[in-house]
Scaffold this motif. Structure first.
Motif, PDB file in Angstrom:
ATOM      1  N   VAL A 242       0.562 -16.394  -3.952  1.00  0.00           N
ATOM      2  CA  VAL A 242       1.218 -15.341  -3.173  1.00  0.00           C
ATOM      3  C   VAL A 242       1.238 -14.031  -3.953  1.00  0.00           C
ATOM      4  CG1 VAL A 242       3.372 -14.648  -2.070  1.00  0.00           C
ATOM      5  CG2 VAL A 242       2.590 -17.005  -1.894  1.00  0.00           C
ATOM      6  N   GLY A 243       1.441 -14.113  -5.271  1.00  0.00           N
ATOM      7  CA  GLY A 243       1.417 -12.905  -6.082  1.00  0.00           C
ATOM      8  C   GLY A 243       0.063 -12.226  -6.057  1.00  0.00           C
ATOM      9  N   CYS A 244      -0.994 -13.018  -6.207  1.00  0.00           N
ATOM     10  CA  CYS A 244      -2.355 -12.457  -6.148  1.00  0.00           C
ATOM     11  C   CYS A 244      -2.654 -11.916  -4.754  1.00  0.00           C
ATOM     12  CB  CYS A 244      -3.373 -13.522  -6.537  1.00  0.00           C
ATOM     13  SG  CYS A 244      -3.262 -14.063  -8.257  1.00  0.00           S
ATOM     14  N   PHE A 245      -2.188 -12.634  -3.738  1.00  0.00           N
ATOM     15  CA  PHE A 245      -2.375 -12.179  -2.358  1.00  0.00           C
ATOM     16  C   PHE A 245      -1.709 -10.823  -2.144  1.00  0.00           C
ATOM     17  CE2 PHE A 245       0.205 -12.023   1.575  1.00  0.00           C
ATOM     18  CZ  PHE A 245      -0.791 -11.721   2.479  1.00  0.00           C
ATOM     19  N   THR A 246      -0.499 -10.660  -2.676  1.00  0.00           N
ATOM     20  CA  THR A 246       0.220  -9.395  -2.523  1.00  0.00           C
ATOM     21  C   THR A 246      -0.501  -8.264  -3.233  1.00  0.00           C
ATOM     22  OG1 THR A 246       2.312 -10.625  -2.406  1.00  0.00           O
ATOM     23  CG2 THR A 246       2.442  -8.255  -2.844  1.00  0.00           C
ATOM     24  N   LEU A 247      -0.964  -8.529  -4.454  1.00  0.00           N
ATOM     25  CA  LEU A 247      -1.665  -7.493  -5.217  1.00  0.00           C
ATOM     26  C   LEU A 247      -2.991  -7.106  -4.561  1.00  0.00           C
ATOM     27  CD1 LEU A 247      -1.071  -8.735  -8.882  1.00  0.00           C
ATOM     28  CD2 LEU A 247       0.016  -6.796  -7.735  1.00  0.00           C
ATOM     29  N   CYS A 248      -3.641  -8.082  -3.915  1.00  0.00           N
ATOM     30  CA  CYS A 248      -4.949  -7.804  -3.308  1.00  0.00           C
ATOM     31  C   CYS A 248      -4.836  -7.080  -1.970  1.00  0.00           C
ATOM     32  CB  CYS A 248      -5.730  -9.105  -3.131  1.00  0.00           C
ATOM     33  SG  CYS A 248      -6.301  -9.853  -4.670  1.00  0.00           S
ATOM     34  N   TRP A 249      -3.897  -7.498  -1.128  1.00  0.00           N
ATOM     35  CA  TRP A 249      -3.834  -6.984   0.228  1.00  0.00           C
ATOM     36  C   TRP A 249      -2.787  -5.894   0.442  1.00  0.00           C
ATOM     37  CZ3 TRP A 249      -7.479  -7.238   3.588  1.00  0.00           C
ATOM     38  CH2 TRP A 249      -8.341  -8.341   3.632  1.00  0.00           C
ATOM     39  N   CYS A 250      -1.738  -5.869  -0.389  1.00  0.00           N
ATOM     40  CA  CYS A 250      -0.668  -4.895  -0.168  1.00  0.00           C
ATOM     41  C   CYS A 250      -1.174  -3.447  -0.240  1.00  0.00           C
ATOM     42  CB  CYS A 250       0.462  -5.131  -1.172  1.00  0.00           C
ATOM     43  SG  CYS A 250       2.039  -4.423  -0.644  1.00  0.00           S
ATOM     44  N   PRO A 251      -2.029  -3.082  -1.216  1.00  0.00           N
ATOM     45  CA  PRO A 251      -2.533  -1.696  -1.219  1.00  0.00           C
ATOM     46  C   PRO A 251      -3.251  -1.323   0.072  1.00  0.00           C
ATOM     47  CG  PRO A 251      -2.997  -2.758  -3.314  1.00  0.00           C
ATOM     48  CD  PRO A 251      -2.500  -3.826  -2.403  1.00  0.00           C
ATOM     49  N   PHE A 252      -4.016  -2.268   0.630  1.00  0.00           N
ATOM     50  CA  PHE A 252      -4.737  -1.995   1.874  1.00  0.00           C
ATOM     51  C   PHE A 252      -3.770  -1.648   3.001  1.00  0.00           C
ATOM     52  CE2 PHE A 252      -6.496  -3.466   5.913  1.00  0.00           C
ATOM     53  CZ  PHE A 252      -7.719  -2.809   5.945  1.00  0.00           C
ATOM     54  N   PHE A 253      -2.718  -2.466   3.155  1.00  0.00           N
ATOM     55  CA  PHE A 253      -1.796  -2.254   4.264  1.00  0.00           C
ATOM     56  C   PHE A 253      -0.890  -1.051   4.031  1.00  0.00           C
ATOM     57  CE2 PHE A 253      -2.919  -6.726   4.905  1.00  0.00           C
ATOM     58  CZ  PHE A 253      -3.245  -6.697   6.243  1.00  0.00           C
ATOM     59  N   VAL A 254      -0.552  -0.761   2.780  1.00  0.00           N
ATOM     60  CA  VAL A 254       0.254   0.424   2.487  1.00  0.00           C
ATOM     61  C   VAL A 254      -0.524   1.689   2.834  1.00  0.00           C
ATOM     62  CG1 VAL A 254       1.309   1.776   0.637  1.00  0.00           C
ATOM     63  CG2 VAL A 254       1.702  -0.681   0.744  1.00  0.00           C
ATOM     64  N   VAL A 255      -1.803   1.729   2.441  1.00  0.00           N
ATOM     65  CA  VAL A 255      -2.624   2.892   2.770  1.00  0.00           C
ATOM     66  C   VAL A 255      -2.864   2.972   4.274  1.00  0.00           C
ATOM     67  CG1 VAL A 255      -4.878   3.974   2.403  1.00  0.00           C
ATOM     68  CG2 VAL A 255      -3.698   2.907   0.495  1.00  0.00           C
ATOM     69  N   CYS A 256      -2.924   1.807   4.931  1.00  0.00           N
ATOM     70  CA  CYS A 256      -3.036   1.810   6.393  1.00  0.00           C
ATOM     71  C   CYS A 256      -1.843   2.512   7.036  1.00  0.00           C
ATOM     72  CB  CYS A 256      -3.125   0.377   6.917  1.00  0.00           C
ATOM     73  SG  CYS A 256      -4.762  -0.367   6.796  1.00  0.00           S
ATOM     74  N   ILE A 257      -0.651   2.258   6.502  1.00  0.00           N
ATOM     75  CA  ILE A 257       0.542   2.913   7.021  1.00  0.00           C
ATOM     76  C   ILE A 257       0.467   4.420   6.792  1.00  0.00           C
ATOM     77  CG2 ILE A 257       3.039   3.137   6.717  1.00  0.00           C
ATOM     78  CD1 ILE A 257       3.178   0.196   6.136  1.00  0.00           C
ATOM     79  N   VAL A 258       0.004   4.803   5.603  1.00  0.00           N
ATOM     80  CA  VAL A 258      -0.149   6.232   5.295  1.00  0.00           C
ATOM     81  C   VAL A 258      -1.134   6.873   6.265  1.00  0.00           C
ATOM     82  CG1 VAL A 258      -0.906   7.894   3.571  1.00  0.00           C
ATOM     83  CG2 VAL A 258       0.441   5.900   2.871  1.00  0.00           C
ATOM     84  N   GLN A 259      -2.251   6.180   6.539  1.00  0.00           N
ATOM     85  CA  GLN A 259      -3.262   6.719   7.452  1.00  0.00           C
ATOM     86  C   GLN A 259      -2.712   6.829   8.872  1.00  0.00           C
ATOM     87  OE1 GLN A 259      -6.716   7.883   7.049  1.00  0.00           O
ATOM     88  NE2 GLN A 259      -5.945   8.586   9.002  1.00  0.00           N
ATOM     89  N   ALA A 260      -1.949   5.822   9.299  1.00  0.00           N
ATOM     90  CA  ALA A 260      -1.371   5.860  10.643  1.00  0.00           C
ATOM     91  C   ALA A 260      -0.344   6.988  10.776  1.00  0.00           C
ATOM     92  CB  ALA A 260      -0.720   4.525  10.965  1.00  0.00           C
ATOM     93  N   SER A 261       0.379   7.272   9.685  1.00  0.00           N
ATOM     94  CA  SER A 261       1.388   8.328   9.708  1.00  0.00           C
ATOM     95  C   SER A 261       0.779   9.711   9.543  1.00  0.00           C
ATOM     96  CB  SER A 261       2.421   8.097   8.591  1.00  0.00           C
ATOM     97  OG  SER A 261       3.000   6.811   8.702  1.00  0.00           O
ATOM     98  N   CYS A 262      -0.416   9.756   8.944  1.00  0.00           N
ATOM     99  CA  CYS A 262      -1.068  11.041   8.671  1.00  0.00           C
ATOM    100  C   CYS A 262      -2.517  10.990   9.150  1.00  0.00           C
ATOM    101  CB  CYS A 262      -0.994  11.351   7.170  1.00  0.00           C
ATOM    102  SG  CYS A 262      -1.840  12.865   6.680  1.00  0.00           S
ATOM    103  N   PRO A 263      -2.763  11.206  10.435  1.00  0.00           N
ATOM    104  CA  PRO A 263      -4.131  11.105  10.974  1.00  0.00           C
ATOM    105  C   PRO A 263      -5.129  12.046  10.325  1.00  0.00           C
ATOM    106  CG  PRO A 263      -2.497  11.189  12.734  1.00  0.00           C
ATOM    107  CD  PRO A 263      -1.780  11.529  11.466  1.00  0.00           C
ATOM    108  N   THR A 264      -4.663  13.164   9.770  1.00  0.00           N
ATOM    109  CA  THR A 264      -5.575  14.125   9.158  1.00  0.00           C
ATOM    110  C   THR A 264      -5.923  13.787   7.709  1.00  0.00           C
ATOM    111  OG1 THR A 264      -3.685  15.508   8.477  1.00  0.00           O
ATOM    112  CG2 THR A 264      -4.699  15.969  10.623  1.00  0.00           C
ATOM    113  N   CYS A 265      -5.359  12.694   7.175  1.00  0.00           N
ATOM    114  CA  CYS A 265      -5.607  12.349   5.765  1.00  0.00           C
ATOM    115  C   CYS A 265      -7.022  11.822   5.532  1.00  0.00           C
ATOM    116  CB  CYS A 265      -4.592  11.313   5.289  1.00  0.00           C
ATOM    117  SG  CYS A 265      -2.904  11.952   5.206  1.00  0.00           S
ATOM    118  N   LYS A 266      -7.629  11.213   6.556  1.00  0.00           N
ATOM    119  CA  LYS A 266      -9.003  10.703   6.485  1.00  0.00           C
ATOM    120  C   LYS A 266      -9.193   9.738   5.306  1.00  0.00           C
ATOM    121  CE  LYS A 266     -10.976  14.769   8.730  1.00  0.00           C
ATOM    122  NZ  LYS A 266     -11.967  15.875   8.642  1.00  0.00           N
TER     123      LYS A 266
END
Length: 319
Positions: A242-266
């Protein structure tokens, strides 16, 4: 996988970067398939020898990771040519479906493994009754149904598809980014919250049990304690997963949230060419964690290697 922005790179640089990503995907897919296949062989031998049904969840995890490796081979092949795949919208959606389904199944299976260890420690006396063949099948089938449903949703529901598709097959070019990002985040973060709750509760139970062990003097009770700590040891391996899973996938989903909140961030290029590769590496880390931390699987991996290397006459004698 998508090509970098043409605003800051030349076509030659783009081609080199695409080929580099293709090489990474190719090596990754080969390693994911081969290492997980060894773990599958080891688990089959282990289940046949000991009949421990809880290993079926780990077996399902390895199978899902193998399918992840198989699914990315097509993307890797196109990337090695230096170009992003050009195909019709329907075919591209199917390609992305076969990538999403095993990835979602892998994540959900890790949740089942954690839940299995949690029940083993929370209800040790009823665990063998609860985790029978019917219960295991009744949990694995919904996992794949949910994973397949999530994967095929963009193929079924047109609002989830990108309207201005230009025959360049990438994840966010064929699937509507905002909708898929919201769905993924609703899927990922609740599971992560449940993981955290399970391990906080297990930590509390383990601390209380350790105090009781010190007060026990009867020899018969040490057997129960030994069995209990066997479950705790298995849980430690799951914690690593679970720790490795969090380290591997959490950055992807966090940046996804940033992209969804900021459409112009590209940030789509960063998501698909970098963070997605980090997430895929989780399918390679899973079998390595089990091989290193679980001696039973490591021992049976050696047996599996001897089995595959042995001549036919030796295999018959082993039978």
């Amino acid at each position: 996988m998508t090509s970098p922005s043409t605003e800051i790179t030349t076509p030659a640089v783009i081609k080199r970067q695409v080929v580099a990503v293709g090489c990474i995907l190719s090596v990754g897919s080969i390693l994911i398939i081969s290492i997980n296949l060894l773990v599958v062989i080891a688990l089959v031998l282990l289940i046949r020898k000991r009949g421990c049904q809880s290993w079926c969840f780990v077996l399902n995890l390895s199978i899902a990771d193998i399918l992840v490796g198989v699914a990315i081979t097509g993307i890797a092949t196109d990337a090695l040519k230096g170009t992003t795949a050009s195909m019709e919208k329907g075919i591209c959606l199917l390609r992305m479906t076969f990538v999403i389904a095993p990835s979602a199944a892998s994540i959900l299976t890790m949740f089942l493994i954690s839940l299995d260890r949690y029940i083993a420690i929370k209800l040790p006396l009823r665990y063998s009754q609860l985790m029978n063949n019917k219960m295991i099948a009744g949990t694995l089938v919904p996992v794949w149904l949910i994973a397949v449903t999530m994967a095929f949703s963009p193929c079924i529901f047109e609002p989830m598809q990108k309207e201005d598709y230009h025959n360049v097959c990438t994840f966010f070019s064929v699937i509507e980014p905002k909708i898929i990002i919201v769905l993924f985040c609703l899927f990922f973060f609740p599971l992560l919250s449940v993981f955290i709750y399970i391990y906080m509760d297990i930590l509390k139970i383990a601390c209380g049990h350790q105090k009781r062990i010190r007060a026990q003097l009867a020899g018969s009770r040490f057997l129960t304690s030994s069995r209990y700590w066997g479950h705790v040891k298995a849980l430690r391996t799951v914690a690593m997963l679970v720790g490795c899973f969090t380290l591997c996938w959490c950055p992807f989903f966090v940046v996804c949230i940033v992209q969804a909140s900021c459409p112009t961030c590209k940030l789509y290029d960063f998501l698909e060419n970098h963070l997605w590769l980090l997430g895929l590496s989780n399918s390679l880390i899973n079998p390595l964690v089990y091989a290193c931390w679980q001696r039973e699987i490591f021992a049976h991996i050696k047996v599996g290697l001897q089995w595959t290397d042995a001549p036919q006459t030796t295999r018959l004698s082993l039978r």
